[in-house]
Design a protein around this motif. Structure first.
Motif, PDB file in Angstrom:
ATOM      1  N   ILE A   9      44.082  37.492  -0.889  1.00 43.21           N
ATOM      2  CA  ILE A   9      42.870  37.806  -1.596  1.00 43.21           C
ATOM      3  C   ILE A   9      41.761  36.606  -1.251  1.00 43.21           C
ATOM      4  CG2 ILE A   9      43.953  38.359  -3.660  1.00 43.21           C
ATOM      5  CD1 ILE A   9      43.230  35.757  -5.135  1.00 43.21           C
ATOM      6  N   LYS A  10      42.330  35.867  -0.262  1.00 47.64           N
ATOM      7  CA  LYS A  10      41.556  34.668   0.306  1.00 47.64           C
ATOM      8  C   LYS A  10      39.875  35.278   0.847  1.00 47.64           C
ATOM      9  CE  LYS A  10      41.013  31.627   4.283  1.00 47.64           C
ATOM     10  NZ  LYS A  10      41.576  31.164   5.408  1.00 47.64           N
ATOM     11  N   ASP A  11      39.816  36.496   1.420  1.00 48.20           N
ATOM     12  CA  ASP A  11      38.527  37.094   1.950  1.00 48.20           C
ATOM     13  C   ASP A  11      37.672  37.378   0.724  1.00 48.20           C
ATOM     14  OD1 ASP A  11      38.771  36.641   4.479  1.00 48.20           O
ATOM     15  OD2 ASP A  11      39.706  38.561   4.841  1.00 48.20           O
ATOM     16  N   VAL A  12      38.336  37.918  -0.513  1.00 47.26           N
ATOM     17  CA  VAL A  12      37.650  38.465  -1.760  1.00 47.26           C
ATOM     18  C   VAL A  12      37.243  37.301  -2.546  1.00 47.26           C
ATOM     19  CG1 VAL A  12      37.928  39.589  -3.670  1.00 47.26           C
ATOM     20  CG2 VAL A  12      39.059  40.503  -2.022  1.00 47.26           C
ATOM     21  N   LEU A  13      38.014  36.230  -2.411  1.00 50.45           N
ATOM     22  CA  LEU A  13      37.714  34.918  -3.037  1.00 50.45           C
ATOM     23  C   LEU A  13      36.320  34.347  -2.366  1.00 50.45           C
ATOM     24  CD1 LEU A  13      41.031  33.266  -4.356  1.00 50.45           C
ATOM     25  CD2 LEU A  13      39.315  34.597  -5.646  1.00 50.45           C
ATOM     26  N   SER A  14      36.470  34.294  -1.132  1.00 50.20           N
ATOM     27  CA  SER A  14      35.363  33.774  -0.189  1.00 50.20           C
ATOM     28  C   SER A  14      33.961  34.557  -0.479  1.00 50.20           C
ATOM     29  CB  SER A  14      35.939  33.616   1.319  1.00 50.20           C
ATOM     30  OG  SER A  14      34.983  33.198   2.173  1.00 50.20           O
ATOM     31  N   ASN A  15      34.222  35.848  -0.332  1.00 52.41           N
ATOM     32  CA  ASN A  15      32.874  36.664  -0.593  1.00 52.41           C
ATOM     33  C   ASN A  15      32.124  36.357  -1.881  1.00 52.41           C
ATOM     34  OD1 ASN A  15      33.356  38.037   1.859  1.00 52.41           O
ATOM     35  ND2 ASN A  15      34.459  39.736   0.814  1.00 52.41           N
ATOM     36  N   TYR A  16      32.955  35.794  -2.737  1.00 50.34           N
ATOM     37  CA  TYR A  16      32.130  35.500  -4.123  1.00 50.34           C
ATOM     38  C   TYR A  16      32.000  34.050  -4.353  1.00 50.34           C
ATOM     39  CZ  TYR A  16      32.645  40.695  -4.923  1.00 50.34           C
ATOM     40  OH  TYR A  16      32.466  41.965  -4.647  1.00 50.34           O
ATOM     41  N   ASP A  17      32.625  33.229  -3.249  1.00 48.30           N
ATOM     42  CA  ASP A  17      32.391  31.920  -3.519  1.00 48.30           C
ATOM     43  C   ASP A  17      33.045  31.209  -4.674  1.00 48.30           C
ATOM     44  OD1 ASP A  17      31.775  29.350  -2.539  1.00 48.30           O
ATOM     45  OD2 ASP A  17      29.787  29.294  -3.752  1.00 48.30           O
ATOM     46  N   LEU A  18      34.307  31.665  -4.757  1.00 52.01           N
ATOM     47  CA  LEU A  18      35.375  31.333  -5.798  1.00 52.01           C
ATOM     48  C   LEU A  18      36.674  30.833  -5.087  1.00 52.01           C
ATOM     49  CD1 LEU A  18      35.182  34.490  -8.305  1.00 52.01           C
ATOM     50  CD2 LEU A  18      34.340  32.358  -8.796  1.00 52.01           C
ATOM     51  N   ARG A  19      36.985  29.283  -5.527  1.00 53.92           N
ATOM     52  CA  ARG A  19      38.085  28.897  -5.309  1.00 53.92           C
ATOM     53  C   ARG A  19      39.502  29.603  -5.907  1.00 53.92           C
ATOM     54  NH1 ARG A  19      37.166  23.930  -8.052  1.00 53.92           N
ATOM     55  NH2 ARG A  19      39.433  24.032  -8.266  1.00 53.92           N
ATOM     56  N   GLU A  79      32.508  30.292 -19.100  1.00 56.66           N
ATOM     57  CA  GLU A  79      31.439  29.299 -19.799  1.00 56.66           C
ATOM     58  C   GLU A  79      31.750  28.038 -19.506  1.00 56.66           C
ATOM     59  OE1 GLU A  79      30.676  28.188 -24.208  1.00 56.66           O
ATOM     60  OE2 GLU A  79      30.694  30.024 -24.011  1.00 56.66           O
ATOM     61  N   THR A  80      32.793  27.370 -19.403  1.00 56.05           N
ATOM     62  CA  THR A  80      33.326  26.063 -19.265  1.00 56.05           C
ATOM     63  C   THR A  80      33.067  25.682 -17.728  1.00 56.05           C
ATOM     64  OG1 THR A  80      35.293  26.303 -20.780  1.00 56.05           O
ATOM     65  CG2 THR A  80      35.400  24.399 -19.062  1.00 56.05           C
ATOM     66  N   ASN A  81      33.329  26.471 -16.801  1.00 57.52           N
ATOM     67  CA  ASN A  81      33.097  26.255 -15.327  1.00 57.52           C
ATOM     68  C   ASN A  81      31.808  26.729 -14.866  1.00 57.52           C
ATOM     69  OD1 ASN A  81      35.947  25.203 -14.409  1.00 57.52           O
ATOM     70  ND2 ASN A  81      36.348  26.978 -15.767  1.00 57.52           N
ATOM     71  N   LYS A  82      31.016  27.137 -15.637  1.00 60.95           N
ATOM     72  CA  LYS A  82      29.706  27.553 -15.160  1.00 60.95           C
ATOM     73  C   LYS A  82      29.621  28.694 -13.841  1.00 60.95           C
ATOM     74  CE  LYS A  82      27.731  24.489 -17.866  1.00 60.95           C
ATOM     75  NZ  LYS A  82      28.482  24.811 -19.367  1.00 60.95           N
ATOM     76  N   ILE A  83      30.851  29.617 -14.094  1.00 58.19           N
ATOM     77  CA  ILE A  83      30.927  30.333 -13.118  1.00 58.19           C
ATOM     78  C   ILE A  83      29.622  31.615 -13.317  1.00 58.19           C
ATOM     79  CG2 ILE A  83      32.552  32.563 -12.374  1.00 58.19           C
ATOM     80  CD1 ILE A  83      33.583  29.660 -11.903  1.00 58.19           C
ATOM     81  N   PRO A  84      28.955  31.966 -12.083  1.00 58.69           N
ATOM     82  CA  PRO A  84      27.549  32.564 -12.060  1.00 58.69           C
ATOM     83  C   PRO A  84      27.914  34.145 -12.318  1.00 58.69           C
ATOM     84  CG  PRO A  84      28.428  31.934  -9.845  1.00 58.69           C
ATOM     85  CD  PRO A  84      29.378  31.144 -10.586  1.00 58.69           C
ATOM     86  N   TYR A  85      29.141  34.526 -12.770  1.00 60.54           N
ATOM     87  CA  TYR A  85      29.175  36.105 -12.948  1.00 60.54           C
ATOM     88  C   TYR A  85      29.527  36.268 -14.375  1.00 60.54           C
ATOM     89  CZ  TYR A  85      30.132  35.685  -8.056  1.00 60.54           C
ATOM     90  OH  TYR A  85      29.932  35.325  -6.683  1.00 60.54           O
ATOM     91  N   THR A  86      29.166  37.495 -14.754  1.00 59.06           N
ATOM     92  CA  THR A  86      29.420  38.137 -16.109  1.00 59.06           C
ATOM     93  C   THR A  86      30.835  38.376 -16.158  1.00 59.06           C
ATOM     94  OG1 THR A  86      29.132  40.253 -15.653  1.00 59.06           O
ATOM     95  CG2 THR A  86      27.200  38.955 -16.204  1.00 59.06           C
ATOM     96  N   LEU A  87      31.692  38.654 -17.310  1.00 56.72           N
ATOM     97  CA  LEU A  87      32.840  39.099 -17.517  1.00 56.72           C
ATOM     98  C   LEU A  87      33.154  40.483 -16.583  1.00 56.72           C
ATOM     99  CD1 LEU A  87      35.549  39.006 -18.494  1.00 56.72           C
ATOM    100  CD2 LEU A  87      34.766  40.112 -20.547  1.00 56.72           C
TER     101      LEU A  87
END
Length: 104
Positions: A9-19, A79-87
């Protein structure tokens, strides 16, 4: 799931700037030993170190309860991590991760 414990899933996470993205994963724990039948080969110690939360559920809770619990967890995580995506968007990203796993 992160790029270390789930390299597919490395590329998917990278595409969305998620660790990483939290995933509700089923496994059996018996006498403090983990039995994971998902087909993902992971070292048990590393697996436990990556757990964010462990909740014991019964077999009948694997569907609706688990999905709702997962979504509630993701809402708190957003909410806690200020993730810039909706659920809804995050759930779609999760589905992309699952698809990447299936292709691997």
């Amino acid at each position: 799931m992160n790029s270390k414990n789930t390299p597919a899933i490395k590329d998917v996470l990278s595409n969305y700037d998620l660790r990483y993205i939290p995933e509700a994963h089923n496994y059996l724990r018996n006498h403090n030993y983990i039995w994971d039948f998902a087909g993902i080969s992971v070292d048990e110690t590393e697996f436990e170190l990556d757990l964010l939360e462990e909740v014991e559920i019964s077999p009948e809770q694997i569907t609706d309860y688990k999905i709702q619990y997962h979504k509630d967890y993701l809402l708190r995580w957003i909410e806690t991590n200020k993730i810039p995506y909706t659920l809804d968007v995050l759930w779609e990203i999760r589905e992309e991760c699952i698809a990447a796993l299936a292709q691997n």
